[in-house]
Design a protein around this motif. Structure first.
Motif, short mmCIF file in Angstrom:
data_model
loop_
_atom_site.label_atom_id
_atom_site.label_comp_id
_atom_site.label_asym_id
_atom_site.label_seq_id
_atom_site.Cartn_x
_atom_site.Cartn_y
_atom_site.Cartn_z
N ILE A 156 -1.93 42.28 96.40
CA ILE A 156 -1.86 42.99 95.12
C ILE A 156 -2.19 42.03 93.97
N ALA A 157 -1.60 40.84 93.99
CA ALA A 157 -1.85 39.87 92.93
C ALA A 157 -3.33 39.50 92.87
N HIS A 158 -3.93 39.30 94.04
CA HIS A 158 -5.36 38.96 94.07
C HIS A 158 -6.19 40.16 93.62
N GLY A 159 -5.79 41.35 94.05
CA GLY A 159 -6.50 42.57 93.67
C GLY A 159 -6.51 42.80 92.18
N ILE A 160 -5.39 42.52 91.51
CA ILE A 160 -5.31 42.67 90.06
C ILE A 160 -6.31 41.75 89.38
N ARG A 161 -6.38 40.50 89.84
CA ARG A 161 -7.33 39.55 89.24
C ARG A 161 -8.78 40.02 89.42
N VAL A 162 -9.09 40.49 90.63
CA VAL A 162 -10.46 40.94 90.91
C VAL A 162 -10.79 42.19 90.11
N ALA A 163 -9.86 43.15 90.07
CA ALA A 163 -10.10 44.41 89.36
C ALA A 163 -10.28 44.17 87.86
N LYS A 164 -9.50 43.25 87.30
CA LYS A 164 -9.65 42.94 85.87
C LYS A 164 -11.02 42.31 85.59
N ALA A 165 -11.47 41.44 86.50
CA ALA A 165 -12.79 40.84 86.33
C ALA A 165 -13.88 41.90 86.45
N LEU A 166 -13.68 42.83 87.37
CA LEU A 166 -14.60 43.95 87.55
C LEU A 166 -14.64 44.81 86.29
N GLY A 167 -13.45 45.05 85.71
CA GLY A 167 -13.36 45.86 84.51
C GLY A 167 -14.00 45.21 83.30
N GLU A 168 -13.99 43.89 83.24
CA GLU A 168 -14.63 43.17 82.14
C GLU A 168 -16.10 43.55 82.03
N LEU A 169 -16.71 43.86 83.18
CA LEU A 169 -18.13 44.23 83.23
C LEU A 169 -18.32 45.75 83.16
N ASP A 170 -17.21 46.49 82.96
CA ASP A 170 -17.26 47.96 82.86
C ASP A 170 -17.91 48.57 84.10
N ILE A 171 -17.48 48.09 85.28
CA ILE A 171 -18.04 48.59 86.54
C ILE A 171 -17.10 49.60 87.18
N GLY A 172 -15.83 49.24 87.35
CA GLY A 172 -14.89 50.12 88.01
C GLY A 172 -13.47 49.67 87.77
N GLN A 173 -12.53 50.39 88.39
CA GLN A 173 -11.10 50.11 88.16
C GLN A 173 -10.35 49.76 89.43
N ALA A 174 -11.00 49.87 90.58
CA ALA A 174 -10.27 49.75 91.85
C ALA A 174 -10.91 48.72 92.78
N VAL A 175 -10.05 48.15 93.60
CA VAL A 175 -10.49 47.19 94.61
C VAL A 175 -9.57 47.31 95.81
N ILE A 176 -10.09 47.03 96.99
CA ILE A 176 -9.26 47.00 98.20
C ILE A 176 -9.29 45.59 98.77
N VAL A 177 -8.09 45.03 98.96
CA VAL A 177 -7.94 43.66 99.44
C VAL A 177 -7.10 43.68 100.71
N GLU A 178 -7.53 42.91 101.72
CA GLU A 178 -6.76 42.76 102.95
C GLU A 178 -6.66 41.28 103.30
N ASN A 179 -5.43 40.78 103.33
CA ASN A 179 -5.17 39.38 103.68
C ASN A 179 -6.01 38.42 102.83
N GLY A 180 -6.09 38.72 101.53
CA GLY A 180 -6.81 37.85 100.61
C GLY A 180 -8.31 38.06 100.58
N TYR A 181 -8.81 38.96 101.43
CA TYR A 181 -10.25 39.20 101.53
C TYR A 181 -10.59 40.52 100.84
N VAL A 182 -11.54 40.49 99.92
CA VAL A 182 -11.94 41.70 99.20
C VAL A 182 -12.87 42.53 100.08
N LEU A 183 -12.38 43.68 100.52
CA LEU A 183 -13.18 44.55 101.37
C LEU A 183 -14.20 45.35 100.57
N GLY A 184 -13.85 45.69 99.34
CA GLY A 184 -14.78 46.47 98.53
C GLY A 184 -14.27 46.67 97.12
N VAL A 185 -15.20 46.93 96.21
CA VAL A 185 -14.86 47.22 94.82
C VAL A 185 -15.46 48.57 94.45
#
Length: 273
Positions: A156-185
């Motif tokens: 969750i903590a990693h997902g929040i960081r990734v999602a916020k970075a994604l949002g900075e570019l106005d791309i999307g709001q969601a991300v799926i993370v498993e064991n520290g690995y980003v499966l998709g945005v």
């Protein structure tokens, strides 16, 4: 309720338009639904005053709203952005397109801000769905009986960081993370399609988290991150452990049903900041 203006609900897909209609009926507030063609669920809104328009018919849309004496508007539900070829704008739509300029080709947040500014210049007040549905926003903490474990907390903590970075570019709001690995945005496909796509990439059963948060420059009156019972069901079907949504910034549709579904399926739902 006579001093409260008629609420215009511009309805895309999903449950949110129907919940807004239900709230108006419960409180006795007049509402008018402007259903967007090929998006809105007509079965959910046909029992209240309504009209259907195609997305490019902006002049007709404004005429319907004014004829219904709408003063306040809420944008509700998802809309797949049409191509310019299929848009077929009327004269007012052409004027809006000229106003939008490059925003039409930008991220959803930039486009929504431009549309809201246009509506306000046309004399309407645009309000957020959370102003109508006061109990809609996700609270902080675990909802229901199931809590994330330490591994999920790290995801969750990693997902929040990734999602916020994604949002900075106005791309999307969601991300799926498993064991520290980003499966998709999330991008144009939406959350449901993101879950389905990432389910094929999952490494372990009951592992991985969907994280949904606001974009850093989020337009608060439209397109807030949202989940509902269907989101929980899709997370379960894909084999993931749970969902984290921004507390105070994300929407939980059909909250009681969402929590009950999560408990029944063994999926955690948690509000985070």
């Amino acid at each position: 309720m006579s001093d409260i203006p008629t609420l215009g609900i511009i309805a895309g897909s999903g449950r949110l338009p129907a919940q807004l209609v239900e709230s108006c009926l419960t409180t006795g507030r007049k509402c008018f639904v402007l259903a967007l063609e090929n998006a809105a669920d007509m079965n959910a809104i046909s029992h209240v005053p309504h009209a259907m328009v195609r997305i490019g018919a902006i002049g007709a849309a404004l005429e319907h709203l004014r004829k219904a004496d709408v003063k306040e508007i809420v944008l509700a539900g998802n809309v797949r952005r049409p191509s310019l070829l299929s848009l077929r704008p009327d004269l007012t739509g052409t004027r809006l397109l000229a106003r939008l300029g490059t925003a039409f080709f930008s991220g959803d947040d930039a486009l929504l801000k431009a549309v809201i500014s246009f509506l306000e210049e046309e004399g309407f007040k645009v309000v957020g769905s959370d102003e109508i549905l006061r109990g809609l926003m996700a609270p902080m903490g675990v909802l229901g009986n199931i809590s994330p474990d330490a591994r999920a907390e790290a995801d969750i903590a990693h997902g929040i960081r990734v999602a916020k970075a994604l949002g900075e570019l106005d791309i999307g709001q969601a991300v799926i993370v498993e064991n520290g690995y980003v499966l998709g945005v999330e991008a144009a496909e939406g959350t449901d399609a993101l879950i389905e796509r990432c389910g094929k990439l999952r490494r372990e059963m009951k592992s991985g988290v969907l994280v949904k948060v606001r974009k850093p420059a989020q337009e608060e009156r439209a397109d807030l991150p949202a989940i509902g019972p269907q989101t929980v069901e899709k997370i379960h079907e894909a084999g993931f452990a749970g969902i984290a949504i921004e507390a105070g910034g994300g929407i939980i549709l059909d909250k009681e049903k969402t929590i009950a579904t999560a408990d029944a399926l063994g999926v955690f739902v948690v509000g985070v900041r």
